[in-house]
Design an enzyme around this catalytic site. Structure first.
Site, PDB file in Angstrom:
ATOM      1  N   PHE A  95     105.474  41.080 125.152  1.00 21.54           N
ATOM      2  CA  PHE A  95     103.689  41.423 124.817  1.00 21.54           C
ATOM      3  C   PHE A  95     103.617  40.182 123.534  1.00 21.54           C
ATOM      4  O   PHE A  95     104.098  39.793 122.645  1.00 21.54           O
ATOM      5  CB  PHE A  95     104.370  42.418 124.103  1.00 21.54           C
ATOM      6  CG  PHE A  95     104.263  44.397 124.816  1.00 21.54           C
ATOM      7  CD1 PHE A  95     103.178  44.502 125.236  1.00 21.54           C
ATOM      8  CD2 PHE A  95     104.992  44.214 125.053  1.00 21.54           C
ATOM      9  CE1 PHE A  95     103.578  45.446 126.030  1.00 21.54           C
ATOM     10  CE2 PHE A  95     106.026  45.534 125.513  1.00 21.54           C
ATOM     11  CZ  PHE A  95     104.881  46.034 126.300  1.00 21.54           C
ATOM     12  N   ASP A  96     102.218  39.548 123.627  1.00 23.24           N
ATOM     13  CA  ASP A  96     101.665  39.486 122.579  1.00 23.24           C
ATOM     14  C   ASP A  96     101.291  40.343 121.546  1.00 23.24           C
ATOM     15  O   ASP A  96     101.636  41.685 121.721  1.00 23.24           O
ATOM     16  CB  ASP A  96     101.079  38.819 122.682  1.00 23.24           C
ATOM     17  CG  ASP A  96      99.704  38.247 121.965  1.00 23.24           C
ATOM     18  OD1 ASP A  96     100.280  36.996 120.599  1.00 23.24           O
ATOM     19  OD2 ASP A  96      98.402  39.258 121.852  1.00 23.24           O
TER      20      ASP A  96
END
Length: 211
Positions: free
Chosen positions: A8-9
């Site tokens: 995930f960013d």
């Protein structure tokens, strides 16, 4: 092969830091005598600060970063919150044995602060920040580094993000990608970079990874 690793960013994907980022840029520009519209400031959201500020004044990059980060850290608690269904989704993914990591262009100190405020750090098996790589997104290095930490392969990994840097980094690393429609740049903008999937809500990630 099913997806076992989800990268995930952070900002704009898990954490709603949009107002914090805007105000930190606004504060920095005012401090140095620059004036940009909200729309113009929006375009600075995503790339590393060094890249953004070097385009504005190469001689002031370090000072501008210092002013930005001071404001950003001091106001985290005031503005940072999770996007809808983020914690619920992370909880389900973890219970199903998925390996989770954060891959961000943010400095580790800011990452730790955001995770502490939102109480989601325990979900992640690895955190790759801009401090940990030579080449930030869209280069594949951050994604590959997280995969290496987790002993994952390109076949069982997916990268989730709100900006083109995330999608391109994932593609450059050879993994599937997910664009989030709540990106401040807009869903249409993100679709230009052809993520494998687009989601309107974090819970829509669950069937994609086989949960």
């Amino acid at each position: 092969m099913s997806i076992n690793t989800i990268l995930f960013d952070l900002d704009g994907t898990l954490l709603d830091t949009n107002e914090l980022i805007h105000r930190s840029f606004e504060h920095t520009f005012q401090h140095f005598g620059y004036s940009f519209t909200r729309e113009e400031i929006l375009q600075f959201n995503g790339p590393p600060l060094t890249e953004t500020f070097s385009k504005i004044n190469p001689d002031l990059v370090d000072e501008m970063i210092r002013v930005y980060r001071k404001h950003n850290h001091e106001h985290h608690e005031q503005y940072v919150k999770l996007f809808p269904n983020v914690k619920e989704t992370l909880d389900i993914l973890k219970k199903h044995g998925k390996k989770l990591a954060i891959v961000t262009a943010k400095m580790r100190s800011g990452v730790e602060l955001g995770l502490e405020i939102t109480n989601i750090k325990a979900y992640f098996d690895s955190i790759v920040t801009i401090d940990d790589v030579e080449n930030p997104k869209p280069h594949p290095e951050p994604v590959l580094k997280a995969m290496n930490h987790l002993d994952s392969t390109t076949d069982d990994t997916i990268m989730v993000g709100d900006n083109y840097h995330d999608i391109k980094s994932g593609k450059n690393a050879g993994v599937k990608t997910v664009g989030v429609a709540w990106s401040t740049k807009g869903e249409d903008f993100l679709r230009q970079f052809e993520p494998t999937y687009m989601i309107d809500d974090m819970k829509e990630l669950l069937p994609i990874v086989g949960v």
